[in-house]
Design a protein around this motif. Sequence first.
Motif, PDB file in Angstrom:
ATOM      1  N   THR A 219      66.329  84.276  28.647  1.00 25.79           N
ATOM      2  CA  THR A 219      64.872  84.217  28.733  1.00 25.79           C
ATOM      3  C   THR A 219      64.288  85.621  28.841  1.00 25.79           C
ATOM      4  O   THR A 219      63.190  85.867  28.361  1.00 25.79           O
ATOM      5  CB  THR A 219      64.401  83.359  29.917  1.00 25.79           C
ATOM      6  OG1 THR A 219      65.086  83.756  31.083  1.00 25.79           O
ATOM      7  CG2 THR A 219      64.672  81.897  29.654  1.00 25.79           C
TER       8      THR A 219
ATOM      9  N   LEU B 250      69.178  78.351  26.998  1.00 24.25           N
ATOM     10  CA  LEU B 250      67.830  78.767  27.316  1.00 24.25           C
ATOM     11  C   LEU B 250      67.733  79.051  28.803  1.00 24.25           C
ATOM     12  O   LEU B 250      67.115  80.013  29.233  1.00 24.25           O
ATOM     13  CB  LEU B 250      66.886  77.634  26.932  1.00 24.25           C
ATOM     14  CG  LEU B 250      65.507  78.006  26.420  1.00 24.25           C
ATOM     15  CD1 LEU B 250      65.536  79.232  25.543  1.00 24.25           C
ATOM     16  CD2 LEU B 250      64.938  76.817  25.688  1.00 24.25           C
ATOM     17  N   LYS B 251      68.374  78.190  29.586  1.00 27.99           N
ATOM     18  CA  LYS B 251      68.192  78.262  31.015  1.00 27.99           C
ATOM     19  C   LYS B 251      69.090  79.305  31.630  1.00 27.99           C
ATOM     20  O   LYS B 251      70.014  79.004  32.369  1.00 27.99           O
ATOM     21  CB  LYS B 251      68.504  76.904  31.626  1.00 27.99           C
ATOM     22  CG  LYS B 251      67.448  75.878  31.292  1.00 27.99           C
ATOM     23  CD  LYS B 251      67.563  74.734  32.254  1.00 27.99           C
ATOM     24  CE  LYS B 251      67.797  73.439  31.538  1.00 27.99           C
ATOM     25  NZ  LYS B 251      68.115  72.362  32.458  1.00 27.99           N
TER      26      LYS B 251
ATOM     27  N   THR C 281      61.501  76.680  31.252  1.00 31.18           N
ATOM     28  CA  THR C 281      62.602  76.664  30.291  1.00 31.18           C
ATOM     29  C   THR C 281      63.182  75.264  30.160  1.00 31.18           C
ATOM     30  O   THR C 281      63.662  74.895  29.100  1.00 31.18           O
ATOM     31  CB  THR C 281      63.713  77.667  30.675  1.00 31.18           C
ATOM     32  OG1 THR C 281      64.079  77.469  32.022  1.00 31.18           O
ATOM     33  CG2 THR C 281      63.234  79.099  30.496  1.00 31.18           C
ATOM     34  N   SER C 282      63.095  74.495  31.224  1.00 28.41           N
ATOM     35  CA  SER C 282      63.592  73.126  31.126  1.00 28.41           C
ATOM     36  C   SER C 282      62.708  72.295  30.215  1.00 28.41           C
ATOM     37  O   SER C 282      63.195  71.556  29.354  1.00 28.41           O
ATOM     38  CB  SER C 282      63.653  72.480  32.512  1.00 28.41           C
ATOM     39  OG  SER C 282      64.541  73.185  33.347  1.00 28.41           O
TER      40      SER C 282
ATOM     41  N   GLU D  26      62.925  68.373  31.690  1.00 29.40           N
ATOM     42  CA  GLU D  26      63.384  68.226  30.298  1.00 29.40           C
ATOM     43  C   GLU D  26      62.812  66.962  29.677  1.00 29.40           C
ATOM     44  O   GLU D  26      62.389  66.951  28.522  1.00 29.40           O
ATOM     45  CB  GLU D  26      64.913  68.184  30.225  1.00 29.40           C
ATOM     46  CG  GLU D  26      65.536  69.498  30.653  1.00 29.40           C
ATOM     47  CD  GLU D  26      66.981  69.625  30.189  1.00 29.40           C
ATOM     48  OE1 GLU D  26      67.375  68.909  29.248  1.00 29.40           O
ATOM     49  OE2 GLU D  26      67.702  70.442  30.766  1.00 29.40           O
TER      50      GLU D  26
ATOM     51  N   LEU E  21      60.875  73.403  27.883  1.00 31.91           N
ATOM     52  CA  LEU E  21      61.102  73.970  26.563  1.00 31.91           C
ATOM     53  C   LEU E  21      62.372  73.411  25.937  1.00 31.91           C
ATOM     54  O   LEU E  21      62.405  73.046  24.763  1.00 31.91           O
ATOM     55  CB  LEU E  21      61.251  75.490  26.730  1.00 31.91           C
ATOM     56  CG  LEU E  21      60.736  76.397  25.640  1.00 31.91           C
ATOM     57  CD1 LEU E  21      59.336  76.024  25.235  1.00 31.91           C
ATOM     58  CD2 LEU E  21      60.778  77.842  26.136  1.00 31.91           C
ATOM     59  N   GLU E  22      63.397  73.348  26.735  1.00 36.23           N
ATOM     60  CA  GLU E  22      64.665  72.854  26.226  1.00 36.23           C
ATOM     61  C   GLU E  22      64.549  71.402  25.774  1.00 36.23           C
ATOM     62  O   GLU E  22      65.041  71.040  24.702  1.00 36.23           O
ATOM     63  CB  GLU E  22      65.746  73.002  27.313  1.00 36.23           C
ATOM     64  CG  GLU E  22      67.114  72.642  26.816  1.00 36.23           C
ATOM     65  CD  GLU E  22      68.211  73.430  27.516  1.00 36.23           C
ATOM     66  OE1 GLU E  22      67.924  74.505  28.085  1.00 36.23           O
ATOM     67  OE2 GLU E  22      69.354  72.974  27.486  1.00 36.23           O
TER      68      GLU E  22
ATOM     69  N   ASN F 224      67.500  76.930  19.879  1.00 32.23           N
ATOM     70  CA  ASN F 224      68.378  76.869  21.037  1.00 32.23           C
ATOM     71  C   ASN F 224      69.582  76.018  20.662  1.00 32.23           C
ATOM     72  O   ASN F 224      69.439  74.891  20.216  1.00 32.23           O
ATOM     73  CB  ASN F 224      67.599  76.231  22.190  1.00 32.23           C
ATOM     74  CG  ASN F 224      68.464  75.966  23.395  1.00 32.23           C
ATOM     75  OD1 ASN F 224      69.506  76.582  23.562  1.00 32.23           O
ATOM     76  ND2 ASN F 224      68.030  75.043  24.237  1.00 32.23           N
TER      77      ASN F 224
ATOM     78  N   LEU G  39      61.822  79.509  17.955  1.00 26.04           N
ATOM     79  CA  LEU G  39      62.966  79.492  18.848  1.00 26.04           C
ATOM     80  C   LEU G  39      64.007  78.467  18.427  1.00 26.04           C
ATOM     81  O   LEU G  39      63.682  77.310  18.179  1.00 26.04           O
ATOM     82  CB  LEU G  39      62.464  79.142  20.254  1.00 26.04           C
ATOM     83  CG  LEU G  39      63.495  78.987  21.341  1.00 26.04           C
ATOM     84  CD1 LEU G  39      64.170  80.312  21.612  1.00 26.04           C
ATOM     85  CD2 LEU G  39      62.840  78.441  22.597  1.00 26.04           C
TER      86      LEU G  39
END
Lengths: 344, 344
Positions: free
Chosen positions: B75, B69-70, A75-76, A295, A78-79, B96, B94
């Motif tokens: 998630t 997201l995190k 998720t990091s 990230e 992704l962010e 965010n 997506l």
Amino acid sequence: MVGIDDVARLAGVSTATVSRALSGRGHVAAATRAKVEAAASELGYVVSASASSLATGRMRNIGVVVPFLKSWFYTSVLEGAQRRLMQHGYDLTLYNLSGDANERETVFDTFLLRQRVDAVIAVSLELSAVEVDSLHALGKPLVGVGGPIPGVTTLSIDDVGVTRLATEHLLSLGHTVIGHIGGDVDAEMSFHMPSNRRQGWEAALRHAGVEVRPELYFPAVFTLESGYAAAKQMLGDPRLRPTAIVVASDEMAIGAMLAARDMGLDVPRDLSIVGIDDHELAPFFGLTTVAQHPEQQGERAVELLMRELEGPSGDDEPQNLQLPFDLVVRSSTARPRGERDANG
Amino acid sequence: MVGIDDVARLAGVSTATVSRALSGRGHVAAATRAKVEAAASELGYVVSASASSLATGRMRNIGVVVPFLKSWFYTSVLEGAQRRLMQHGYDLTLYNLSGDANERETVFDTFLLRQRVDAVIAVSLELSAVEVDSLHALGKPLVGVGGPIPGVTTLSIDDVGVTRLATEHLLSLGHTVIGHIGGDVDAEMSFHMPSNRRQGWEAALRHAGVEVRPELYFPAVFTLESGYAAAKQMLGDPRLRPTAIVVASDEMAIGAMLAARDMGLDVPRDLSIVGIDDHELAPFFGLTTVAQHPEQQGERAVELLMRELEGPSGDDEPQNLQLPFDLVVRSSTARPRGERDANG
DNA sequence: TTGAAAGCGCTAACAT
DNA sequence: ATGTTAGCGCTTTCAA
């Protein structure tokens, strides 16, 4: 649906001019542009993505494939990727492989080939030659994050270096009996990451002239729970008695800290623990760790892609780019007890 | 790029027939279909998403907007939604919102209006009337997850009921001094969820004839760390002395368990703790909790959308659908010490 | 059951 | 600087 002709009519220009004015490509007189923009916003006009894509061949959308979603690392990444993509006006479409086994096949055979994405970012996925080829055959740039893939530009940290740094930190504090909790070397799924990290631990010990004791390595599966279990095993064995542990992820390291506590061991007084990641919970637990900035990995991946996509296609050789990592010292590491006594 | 004409040529039929054979719409002789399929797979043909979308007006893509997201909840919803969408052959793009402040505006004004999605799922976002209207004006179905939005079909749990259940569990064990750690009621961002959960706690107490002591409510921010801090405050105050705490999320509840432990309190001997979520770490910590199944929420949201998208547009009234939640009893709750003594 | 052909809404080469 | 127009690759009437 208001279309480009409506705007053209209202602004009293041709559709070509509208297109040019709104997209910024080609020269348009300032006055004309203003008229067009006024007309467009008056009508609430937004270009049709599909029409635009059909005409240009560009989707302004990139696909990100992750093996799991519910994990801090993914998720990091992704962010970071999402943030950068949005800045470039790109969408991110997400493919998560954590469902049933043939999901991966479906994603590669169907979804990614539908020409909905201009490029793909594969996170922690050791792509097969076939998968890479089918993407390249479509002319889709591809960058991998998390480990090297032959023939693909990838971004990753030096997994050997990362555990070596962690181990050297412990060695420099005076530890000599240093255990390692890592991924299962025999069940490597992702880029031999588990064995690379193990190698880093061994290399640091060897380099310091400390004997590598294989029984001080315990495999786990990158969850807090498995880190807890592995640590209990290691700490419970009277033949082992490590004064420090290098753990291949922060989640496992936190599990190890909890295990130590449950066994009446004080961290760092009786046991030092270093993790890898700099997970968001690391500060709370005072965990010393090696930060790997996921990230930034996501952002960098996007930047590489944008260069390839917008730039004149320099056709650079694919290569594996090493990303920086840093030791973050918190309160889970200290000199070993004996050492302290010797100096105290 | 191999196109539909290539397939048509190889199969010896018209492009119309190829389209019909491959999409399954319209009647095609079995033999013809076989020929077409053979030709298509021989050439490795995949329809162009943009051309297809332009012709049909359908993108086969839905947008999911999340505030962060995190976080385990988002998630999980995302994972459920993604899985269902893939089954329907849809992509998930997506959005965010956790970046800078005007990201939300950009997403709604630009990205979502580009006609790249057929519908949108908004997770834990209290959409403004303007935002809702602009989506509806485009004819985009919209479903919300995590709380009610006026004029929008939404999916959520009963936030009052959830904490009431948790509190009643403690009451039934014999607790009467029950604290609550929840979101900040004065800083509600998401659907008044913090105050709804607080109300559930109060309602259960009142219904049991137990006095509600406002000083037993402590605000926090839904992180493990803030749960830890709030619990320390609550447990450290000699005027309070709760025997149990209802915590509005599992992450905070785990923080509270760690705080109790650090203060020398045994859970559940000296203090019972109930969380809400059924977070993936809850089993490890033995946390009693109220499960809210976020993955199912994501799946359900997709199902609603698919019905609206594929079905004959029944135009059902928007409504807030309540999702099920369950009490999962683990080892963080027990009868209070006094109670046990009384019975022992 | 199949084919011919008219779009879908935009972009970009070519003209002016 | 702006307009004309031919596609982009598919779907879907309409006709056969």
